[in-house]
Enzyme design. Sequence first.
Site, mmCIF file in Angstrom:
data_model
loop_
_atom_site.group_PDB
_atom_site.id
_atom_site.type_symbol
_atom_site.label_atom_id
_atom_site.label_comp_id
_atom_site.label_asym_id
_atom_site.label_seq_id
_atom_site.Cartn_x
_atom_site.Cartn_y
_atom_site.Cartn_z
ATOM 1 N N GLY A 1 0.674 -1.281 0.129
ATOM 2 C CA GLY A 1 0.041 -0.046 0.133
ATOM 3 C C GLY A 1 0.729 1.297 -0.019
ATOM 4 O O GLY A 1 1.896 1.234 0.324
ATOM 5 N N SER A 2 0.110 2.312 -0.401
ATOM 6 C CA SER A 2 0.822 3.664 -0.409
ATOM 7 C C SER A 2 -0.342 4.691 -0.734
ATOM 8 O O SER A 2 -1.517 4.190 -1.405
ATOM 9 C CB SER A 2 2.194 3.814 -1.348
ATOM 10 O OG SER A 2 1.784 3.275 -2.492
#
Length: 529
Positions: free
Chosen positions: A255-256
Amino acid sequence: MRYRRLIYPVLGLALAAIASVFALFWASLPKLDGEVELTGLREKATVVSDELGIPTIQAADREDALRILGWIHARDRLFQMELTRRKGAGRLAELFGPLALELDKRQRAYGFEQAAQAIVANLPDEQKRALEAYADGVNAFLRQARPLPPEFLLLRHEPEPWRPEDSLLVALCMFQTLNGEEKDERMLSVMEQALPAEVVRFLTPDTDEYATVLTGGEQSYRPATPIPVEAWAGLGKIGAEQVANGVDSLAVLAGSNNWTVSGKKTRDGRAILANDMHLSLSVPNIWYRASFVYDGNESSGVTLPGVPLLVVGSNGHVAWGFTNVDADVLDLVRLEIDPANPDEYRTPQGWRAFEHRRENILVKGGDAVTMDLKSTLWGPVSPTPLLGQPVAVHWTALQASAVDLGLLDMDRAQTLEQAMAVMNRFGGPNQNLALADDRGRIAWTILGRYPLRQGFDGSISRSWADGGIGWNGYIPAEELPRLIDPPQGFIATANNRTLGRDYPFVIAHNQANGYRAYRISQRLSELRQ
């Protein structure tokens, strides 16, 4: 009394030994003040670190700055660099013994060492010089550092000289982290064979109710469908249990998030860019902050120890940040084996013999392990069959034409358009790119190579033997999607689906749920200043 006479000398020896070890470790700590002789510099340079230890490198030109960066990376992060290049090459068992053997075997199967050599040979001269300058800086530290950092003393290990190929091994490890998953294609291939088509469609939509699309229309390629009651009931209890056990419904994606706001929504008319790259927590941190001043350019951001690049940051004119696209840039090619000769596989040109490569893995405290690895014209043969058949790994990271250091040229970009031109041609891990410039403007695009597939969409393993299925180059850089100065005054991404089906190319199949991007966009739309 006799015991006391014996104890005192022993205690004295023990304390002396502890003091010697402490002194040795203390001597191995990096020196932060003084002068260092670094051959190859065009002119004298300076490095000034702030109260947080973040260095600013002031040099004559880019090559000098990267030579110094190599020295500083080695000074502060040498063991991290050593582990990363060894992980990429499949050489950790040399340090840690049988514990690391299985990981080494998996890495050797990909052939990162051979890929790194081919990539370096294919790079433009300017990028080769950057790699060589960086390696020179690392090796200068290796020659000067006596004693070596504590980890090397504990392992009694002397690192080999740094090569340009080692920087590519570090970069390929990042490809592996961000764009190197086989599990989605394996799972979909099993589901296609085991389940009715309507059940597969129900379980594998590529959108959700929080979809936040940036361009290409609202429709997706695989929209959500109603529960296929009859088909599901036809599976029976055993079939339903197989679905539950075989579908990884809780898979965690890397994720980011990033978002950028234009001057239209800020108090002083300047743009804002925020970026959070959710990679694994580690000690030391994956990233290394640094600033550069050379050739009239000033830039600042985070670097990746082992690689001569400013990964994300700002050059004073343009700021940039990444989130993972979760792109599909890896295919598992189903191999058809000749019944009369198991060492041949079928190609569009007829039967062809496997290429064999012998790999010798050294194991600390144990016997060396020899592997016979096979390769095909499409890539290495995976050590793990799929549905009982061998498959070859065809992946952008293993193509010399798909990986480069084009991100270097961000130091010269002065406008959003120039920055997007650099990034669209950069052969790095596939990322969403958020941009903001010094005139209050914002933009979004994607970077990396995306295969142009023919005859299939890449979601399920297929045979390429008849020539009707395969890759036909990559999406041209000028045809990658772009969004500049949207009327709402902001752009946000969080590994979500950003493209609708009106965009003519499929770049991903299994992206993150859209809720994070939806919530960020919701909050930004509410804020006026």
